[in-house]
Design an enzyme around this catalytic site. Structure first.
Site, PDB file in Angstrom:
ATOM      1  N   SER A 141      76.057 -73.906  10.900  1.00 55.71           N
ATOM      2  CA  SER A 141      76.903 -73.145  11.813  1.00 55.71           C
ATOM      3  C   SER A 141      76.886 -71.675  11.449  1.00 55.71           C
ATOM      4  CB  SER A 141      78.349 -73.648  11.740  1.00 55.71           C
ATOM      5  OG  SER A 141      78.952 -73.229  10.523  1.00 55.71           O
ATOM      6  N   ASP A 142      77.090 -70.825  12.455  1.00 57.54           N
ATOM      7  CA  ASP A 142      77.472 -69.467  12.119  1.00 57.54           C
ATOM      8  C   ASP A 142      78.817 -69.563  11.405  1.00 57.54           C
ATOM      9  OD1 ASP A 142      77.597 -66.727  11.890  1.00 57.54           O
ATOM     10  OD2 ASP A 142      77.171 -66.343  13.998  1.00 57.54           O
ATOM     11  N   TRP A 143      79.155 -68.540  10.636  1.00 59.99           N
ATOM     12  CA  TRP A 143      80.309 -68.617   9.750  1.00 59.99           C
ATOM     13  C   TRP A 143      81.604 -68.659  10.573  1.00 59.99           C
ATOM     14  CZ3 TRP A 143      76.180 -69.360   7.451  1.00 59.99           C
ATOM     15  CH2 TRP A 143      76.031 -69.413   6.072  1.00 59.99           C
ATOM     16  N   GLY A 144      82.199 -69.854  10.635  1.00 65.51           N
ATOM     17  CA  GLY A 144      83.426 -70.034  11.392  1.00 65.51           C
ATOM     18  C   GLY A 144      83.220 -70.536  12.802  1.00 65.51           C
TER      19      GLY A 144
END
Length: 736
Positions: free
Chosen positions: A222-225
């Site tokens: 995932s992208d962060w968050g």
């Protein structure tokens, strides 16, 4: 064989902290560092902070993608990738989070500096070379941000609403090329929704397309968050949530116990993560101490030299060292060399253009900052008056203008494409006292250049990394012959941009209403004037193109052209090939880039340049058939120095790969008459009902034009026939 508890498997699907994966003691799997960024390793020093933006270890800051893409140099991108892999390995980084392969749909996107181009072919070619370079050192990459993440405004919630053809042909095509050619170890899913579905939970994108169609073998991070529900994300095909959201691990355990997710899904994710992280762990276990800082700085300088685009020049450049110049603009002394946000690199050193110019001319040239690049800072005295004073006494003025970090960054978009008003006013004041002005730009995406006709030359410096200052000086003084080419169109004004009315959307989403007509495709279709076209870039020499030829060879088209250096200096030319389908049954853009090659020639030298175009580059996504298809017919291949500087063309007839479609009662008369077996029987039947000209074939030209778009079901009723009569004809035609 060691049995891994399911709780440990679930734990591995989330990071242990902001930058590290979770260790699995039972499997002997240590934690592995995944860190930014695309143009330099950004490894935080000490303990990580909560948003991962603290100071980082020194590393080489190479030109960001906005600069690297302007080199149009696959091998240079591969070489920069190798150097990044070496540095990552020496810093014990297992996965480098890049490259960014998103399309520059609109120049206002605040993160455009991190993306390659408005064109998917150029994006895919350079990103694939970059990935190959990094991973040749045993360090993984993370191809991002997958997909349709083309703005920063409300990026974590906004729904990207994209029709199927532009999604496939523009926004996914570059990603597909990188996956198929280079197999990045990881692909990073984006924050946004795609056509109503959160990307982190989009099974069609992460599993059906990425793995099923493209054959991706690595893990999806995932992208962060970007993960709202890890259970649903795992079911969709996401493997690793970074960083782990508090509570998500327990929620997956609960979902497993309740039967909302099965253990096999968790096992598959665990195996993908383990396979990638084990490779990374082996690499960092054998990491060298340090890297060649000087060698990498020299590579960064060479990349910057090739990235600089000479937009206009009436002969003022190159400068003679004896010319009495003055330098105006703080960017000459304090360079804007990289973007702002998560990709910010702590450079091993930082050179500036002013010092390099002083070194070339052998003395300190008059300098005035004119403005400040530090938000909130106020310069003493009257900085504009000081700039005017030094300009008045010079034979030529080098004015350095651009965008500061407060103007473009990750996290927000620009509101316009204008340079700051105070900089434009400064330029006006300088021009009042000295007409001999050369403007040097520093910016992460296109800016309006309304002054181009008022100055002697415009040099687009983009963001050039830590060695960009000397590279600019070398180009200005002719030590380096400029050879950069625009990887994005520079419009005259923001309202000309094809995406203008559909950017950045609102709380209901962002509609990609321009469809296929992104960047130069849209400007060309609308016949809209631009400041500088895609692919444009001048040189201190000149090149002639002749004898263009194109030949179909199997599943490829080979385009050849003779290129001659007709000037007095050695130079590097980027030969660009654009394709157009002359007659098409589907919506087409006027032309699109399908190949390019770089040639370096001494004065007077010629070379026969060969560009191989795979027929898959000519394919369109058939929405009706749900396949990539090449239409049969004539294709024109245009060769030139930009999308609007086309020097010659050749045509090729291709058989195509269109699937056969069975005729149905909802097929039109035109479609049916294109099938000989139907025309033989159906033509006389329709003619009997409606009449027609004798000299126009079985129906007559006017009759067919009038009735051609009517579905056979409706035509049967109009002719007083039953649908069964036509169905019998269709059955025989389909079996023929």
């Amino acid at each position: 064989m060691v049995q891994i508890p399911v709780r440990s498997k679930i734990a591995l699907t989330g990071g242990s902290d902001f930058w590290q994966s979770t260790a699995v003691a039972e499997a002997g799997l240590p934690r592995v560092i995944l860190t930014d960024g695309p143009h330099g390793v950004r490894l935080q020093t000490g303990s990580t902070d909560h948003i991962g933006l603290a100071e980082s270890e020194p590393a080489t800051c190479f030109p960001p993608a906005v600069g690297l893409s302007s080199t149009w140099n696959r091998e240079l991108a591969r070489e920069v990738g190798r150097a990044l892999g070496e540095e990552a390995r020496s810093l014990k980084v297992g996965v480098l989070l890049g490259p960014g392969a998103n399309i520059k749909r609109d120049p206002r996107c605040g993160r455009n500096f991190e993306y390659f181009s408005e064109d998917p072919y150029l994006t895919g070619e350079l990103a694939a070379a970059y990935v190959e370079g990094v991973q040749s050192q045993g360090v993984g990459t993370s191809l991002k941000h997958f997909a349709a993440n083309n703005q920063e405004t409300d990026r974590m919630r906004r729904d990207s609403q994209v029709d199927e053809r532009p999604l496939r042909e523009i926004y996914l095509r570059g990603f597909s090329k990188v996956v198929r050619q280079a197999q990045p170890w990881t692909v990073m899913c984006s924050y946004n929704k795609l056509n109503g579905v959160q990307v982190s939970e989009n099974r069609w994108l992460l599993t059906d397309v990425l793995r099923g169609e493209w054959g991706f073998e690595g893990l999806v991070v995932s992208d962060w968050g970007a993960v709202w529900d890890r259970t649903e994300a795992l079911k969709a095909g996401l493997d690793l949530e970074m960083p782990a959201h508090a509570g998500h691990e327990a929620e997956v355990v609960t979902a497993l116990e309740a039967g909302r997710i099965d253990e096999q899904t968790i096992d598959v994710a665990y195996q993908r993560i383990e396979r990638v992280l084990r490779r990374a762990a082996e690499t960092v276990a054998d990491a060298p101490q340090g890297f060649d800082e000087q060698g990498h700085h020299e590579l960064a300088r060479r990349a910057a030299e090739q990235a600089i685009v000479l937009l206009s020049n009436d002969g003022a450049l190159p400068l003679d060292p004896s010319t009495k110049v003055a330098v105006v603009g703080e960017f000459a002394r304090t360079p804007r060399y990289q973007g702002a946000g998560s990709s910010r690199v702590n450079p091993t050193r930082l050179d500036n253009a002013l010092d390099a110019i002083n070194q070339i001319v052998g003395h300190e040239v008059p300098f005035a900052p004119g403005f400040t690049t530090a938000p909130g800072q106020v310069l003493e005295g009257d900085p504009v008056a000081e700039a005017v004073a030094v300009a008045r006494e010079a034979e030529l003025v080098l004015v350095f203008l651009g965008l500061g970090e407060e103007h473009e960054s990750e996290g927000y978009d620009r509101q316009d494409i204008d340079l700051p008003a105070e900089q434009l006013e400064l330029l006006d004041r300088v021009l009042e006292v000295n007409q001999q002005v050369v403007v040097v730009l520093s910016n992460g995406s296109s800016v309006a250049i309304p002054f181009a006709h008022r100055v002697r030359a415009v040099v687009e410096g983009w963001l050039l990394g830590q060695a960009g200052g000397p590279a600019l000086a070398d180009v200005l003084y002719g030590r380096v012959n400029p050879s950069g080419r625009l990887s994005e169109t520079i419009p005259l004004q923001i309202t000309d941009v094809p995406a203008y009315l559909n950017f950045p959307g609102d709380e209901t989403g962002v509609r990609y209403g321009e469809g296929l007509f992104v960047g130069y495709r849209g400007y060309d279709a609308l016949q809209r004037e631009v400041a500088f076209p895609f692919g444009h870039g001048l040189s201190y020499t000149s090149f002639d193109y002749s004898e263009v030829a194109a030949t179909a060879e199997g599943d490829q088209v080979v385009v050849e052209v003779s290129v001659t250096n007709t000037g007095e200096r050695a130079g590097r030319e980027v030969v660009q090939v654009y394709a157009a389908k002359l007659v098409s049954e589907v919506v087409r853009v006027p032309r699109e880039l399908v190949g390019f090659e770089v040639v370096e020639l001494e004065p007077g030298a010629s070379q026969r340049v060969r560009v191989t175009v795979g027929q898959d580059e000519l394919a369109f996504w058939s929405v009706l058939d749900q396949v990539w298809a090449v239409e049969p017919g004539e294709y024109r291949f245009e060769v030139g120095a930009s999308s609007r500087d086309l020097r010659g063309n050749a045509t090729v007839e291709l058989a195509g790969t269109m699937p056969r479609r069975e005729l149905t009662l909802m097929s039109t008369l035109n479609q049916a008459m294109a099938v000989p077996a139907f025309a033989e029987e159906g033509g006389p039947l329709v003619k009997q009902a409606f009449g027609g000209e004798e000299d126009g074939g079985p129906l007559g030209t006017d009759t067919l034009r009038m009735l051609g778009d009517i579905p056979l079901m409706a035509l049967a009723g109009l002719a007083g026939r039953s649908a069964a009569d036509f169905q019998q004809l269709l059955d025989r035609a389909n079996q023929a």
